[in-house]
Write a protein that holds these residues in place. Structure first.
Motif, short mmCIF file in Angstrom:
data_model
loop_
_atom_site.label_atom_id
_atom_site.label_comp_id
_atom_site.label_asym_id
_atom_site.label_seq_id
_atom_site.Cartn_x
_atom_site.Cartn_y
_atom_site.Cartn_z
N TRP A 114 5.95 52.06 18.96
CA TRP A 114 7.12 51.19 19.02
C TRP A 114 6.79 49.79 18.51
O TRP A 114 5.67 49.33 18.62
CB TRP A 114 7.63 51.10 20.45
CG TRP A 114 8.16 52.39 20.98
CD1 TRP A 114 7.49 53.31 21.76
CD2 TRP A 114 9.47 52.94 20.76
NE1 TRP A 114 8.31 54.38 22.03
CE2 TRP A 114 9.52 54.19 21.43
CE3 TRP A 114 10.59 52.50 20.06
CZ2 TRP A 114 10.65 54.98 21.43
CZ3 TRP A 114 11.73 53.29 20.06
CH2 TRP A 114 11.75 54.51 20.74
N TYR A 115 7.83 49.13 17.97
CA TYR A 115 7.67 47.73 17.56
C TYR A 115 8.98 46.98 17.77
O TYR A 115 10.07 47.56 17.84
CB TYR A 115 7.20 47.62 16.10
CG TYR A 115 8.18 48.16 15.06
CD1 TYR A 115 9.21 47.37 14.55
CD2 TYR A 115 8.04 49.45 14.57
CE1 TYR A 115 10.07 47.85 13.58
CE2 TYR A 115 8.91 49.95 13.61
CZ TYR A 115 9.92 49.14 13.11
OH TYR A 115 10.79 49.63 12.16
N VAL A 149 14.64 46.85 17.58
CA VAL A 149 13.52 47.63 18.08
C VAL A 149 13.37 48.84 17.18
O VAL A 149 14.36 49.42 16.71
CB VAL A 149 13.74 48.05 19.55
CG1 VAL A 149 15.00 48.91 19.70
CG2 VAL A 149 12.53 48.79 20.09
N GLY A 150 12.12 49.22 16.89
CA GLY A 150 11.89 50.32 15.97
C GLY A 150 10.73 51.20 16.40
O GLY A 150 10.02 50.90 17.37
N TYR A 151 10.54 52.27 15.65
CA TYR A 151 9.44 53.19 15.91
C TYR A 151 8.81 53.59 14.58
O TYR A 151 9.51 54.03 13.65
CB TYR A 151 9.93 54.45 16.64
CG TYR A 151 8.80 55.34 17.10
CD1 TYR A 151 8.12 55.07 18.27
CD2 TYR A 151 8.40 56.44 16.33
CE1 TYR A 151 7.07 55.87 18.70
CE2 TYR A 151 7.35 57.24 16.75
CZ TYR A 151 6.69 56.95 17.93
OH TYR A 151 5.65 57.74 18.34
N ARG A 152 7.48 53.43 14.50
CA ARG A 152 6.73 53.87 13.33
C ARG A 152 6.21 55.28 13.60
O ARG A 152 5.44 55.50 14.54
CB ARG A 152 5.57 52.91 13.06
CG ARG A 152 4.60 53.42 12.00
CD ARG A 152 3.49 52.43 11.73
NE ARG A 152 4.00 51.28 11.02
CZ ARG A 152 4.28 51.26 9.72
NH1 ARG A 152 4.11 52.36 9.00
NH2 ARG A 152 4.74 50.18 9.15
N PHE A 153 6.59 56.24 12.76
CA PHE A 153 6.16 57.62 12.93
C PHE A 153 4.77 57.87 12.37
O PHE A 153 4.00 58.66 12.92
CB PHE A 153 7.17 58.57 12.28
CG PHE A 153 8.50 58.62 13.00
CD1 PHE A 153 8.73 59.55 13.99
CD2 PHE A 153 9.50 57.70 12.70
CE1 PHE A 153 9.96 59.60 14.66
CE2 PHE A 153 10.72 57.74 13.35
CZ PHE A 153 10.95 58.68 14.34
N ASN A 154 4.45 57.23 11.27
CA ASN A 154 3.13 57.36 10.65
C ASN A 154 2.96 56.16 9.72
O ASN A 154 3.72 55.18 9.83
CB ASN A 154 2.98 58.69 9.91
CG ASN A 154 4.16 58.97 8.99
OD1 ASN A 154 4.61 58.09 8.27
ND2 ASN A 154 4.69 60.19 9.06
N ASN A 160 -2.43 41.00 11.17
CA ASN A 160 -3.46 41.67 11.98
C ASN A 160 -2.89 43.01 12.40
O ASN A 160 -1.74 43.33 12.08
CB ASN A 160 -3.90 40.80 13.17
CG ASN A 160 -2.74 40.44 14.09
OD1 ASN A 160 -1.96 41.31 14.46
ND2 ASN A 160 -2.61 39.17 14.45
N PRO A 161 -3.66 43.87 13.10
CA PRO A 161 -3.15 45.21 13.41
C PRO A 161 -1.83 45.23 14.18
O PRO A 161 -1.12 46.23 14.14
CB PRO A 161 -4.28 45.84 14.23
CG PRO A 161 -5.51 45.16 13.75
CD PRO A 161 -5.10 43.74 13.47
N GLY A 162 -1.48 44.15 14.87
CA GLY A 162 -0.26 44.16 15.67
C GLY A 162 0.85 43.25 15.19
O GLY A 162 1.90 43.17 15.83
N GLU A 190 3.90 45.04 16.84
CA GLU A 190 3.59 46.39 17.30
C GLU A 190 3.32 46.34 18.81
O GLU A 190 2.54 45.52 19.29
CB GLU A 190 2.35 46.94 16.58
CG GLU A 190 2.41 46.85 15.07
CD GLU A 190 3.31 47.90 14.46
OE1 GLU A 190 3.77 48.79 15.21
OE2 GLU A 190 3.55 47.84 13.24
N LEU A 191 3.98 47.22 19.57
CA LEU A 191 3.83 47.21 21.03
C LEU A 191 2.61 47.99 21.50
O LEU A 191 2.15 47.79 22.62
CB LEU A 191 5.09 47.79 21.68
CG LEU A 191 6.37 46.98 21.43
CD1 LEU A 191 7.54 47.63 22.16
CD2 LEU A 191 6.20 45.53 21.87
N ASN A 192 2.11 48.90 20.69
CA ASN A 192 0.89 49.63 21.04
C ASN A 192 0.05 49.78 19.79
O ASN A 192 -0.09 50.86 19.23
CB ASN A 192 1.19 51.00 21.66
CG ASN A 192 2.25 51.74 20.89
OD1 ASN A 192 2.91 51.20 20.00
ND2 ASN A 192 2.43 53.02 21.20
#
Length: 280
Positions: free
Chosen positions: A46-47, A89-94, A212-214, A264-266
């Motif tokens: 999630w992001y 709010v969104g979701y990255r699948f890959n 950065n990664p997030g 990015e939340l995770n």
């Protein structure tokens, strides 16, 4: 001669003892072997996102009822630029496909334009003014096209709804009628504020830079189609007439430029290389 035999016997005993001690010692293990690190797995999660930007808006035409035998043309129809803001709010699948849902506010943009009406013995012009604003709810899908030097180009599309509101709409009219006295007439009509929901869709393209990664920064362009809009009931300035309007602003579109951020939340853990092995 006896001393030589004694010396040889002592040496042989010492050699046998040394060999027995060596046989009892453990054999040293070879240094550990490390396989090369596997490529990182695709990350999904999630992001949150937010954008600010500016609009460049237009409309196809202003429609209104005219009598039989009359023709109408629209001149100089357009809008000033206005700011926009959105959160989502969104979701990255890959690492190449992601989706999000946004809520967007598009600020008031001043409207300008005119209608020229020509008919039997009549020539008139209606000069329009007012402003419009929108609330947009949209679901988007994006394809990330690869990453070079932390920069990722992307394309996307969206569909949703737009609440288009017309405020402070006014019609300043002037007309010339052959054979009437006086032949030249002026009129002013005021219109109530009015909003309506429409189907909306969009096409997106842009560049994303992973800080950065997030955390990612985006520079994006969007083409928006927001549907139609219409003012509310009209009232003439001298109260000689009032009622529902036939005016409709057709096919609102916009070219938007936006600066956005994604959190990015995770986010994935940072990669740690294997330890180095040194021989003693």
């Amino acid at each position: 001669m006896r001393s030589v035999k004694s010396l040889l016997a002592a040496g042989a005993a010492s050699l046998i003892s040394s060999m027995a001690f060596a046989a009892d010692m453990p054999i040293a293990a070879p240094p550990p072997m490390y396989a090369p690190p596997a490529p990182p797995a695709d990350f999904g999660g999630w992001y949150l996102r937010g954008d600010v930007g500016m609009t460049n808006q237009s409309a196809k035409s202003i429609e209104g009822a005219v009598g039989p035998g009359f023709t109408k043309t629209t001149e100089g129809l357009g809008f000033d630029s206005s700011p926009l803001f959105d959160l989502g709010v969104g979701y990255r699948f890959n690492n190449w496909f992601r989706t999000d849902v946004i809520g967007q506010y598009r600020g008031k943009a001043n409207l300008h334009g005119a209608d020229n009406v020509i008919g039997p013995g009549f020539v008139g012009s209606n000069n329009y003014s007012g402003s419009k604003s929108e609330w947009v709810v949209m679901a988007n899908a994006y394809v990330d096209l690869g990453t070079w030097w932390c920069i990722t180009p992307f394309i996307g599309a969206g569909v949703g709804g737009s609440y288009n509101k017309i405020s402070g709409f006014r019609d300043d009219g002037v007309s010339y009628t052959v054979g009437n006295t006086p032949p030249l007439a002026n009129s002013v009509a005021y219109f109530a504020d009015n909003g309506k929901w429409n189907l909306a869709w969009a096409a997106h393209a842009g560049l994303a830079y992973k800080v950065n990664p997030g955390f990612t920064v985006e520079l994006a362009y969007s083409y928006m189609n927001l549907g139609d809009a219409a003012p509310g009931n009209y009232r003439l300035f001298d109260n000689s007439g009032s009622g529902p309007t036939s005016i409709k602003i057709k096919e609102l579109t916009s070219h938007d430029v936006k600066l956005g951020v994604r959190w990015e939340l995770n986010s994935p853990p940072a990669y740690m290389p294997p330890p180095l092995v040194t021989k003693g």
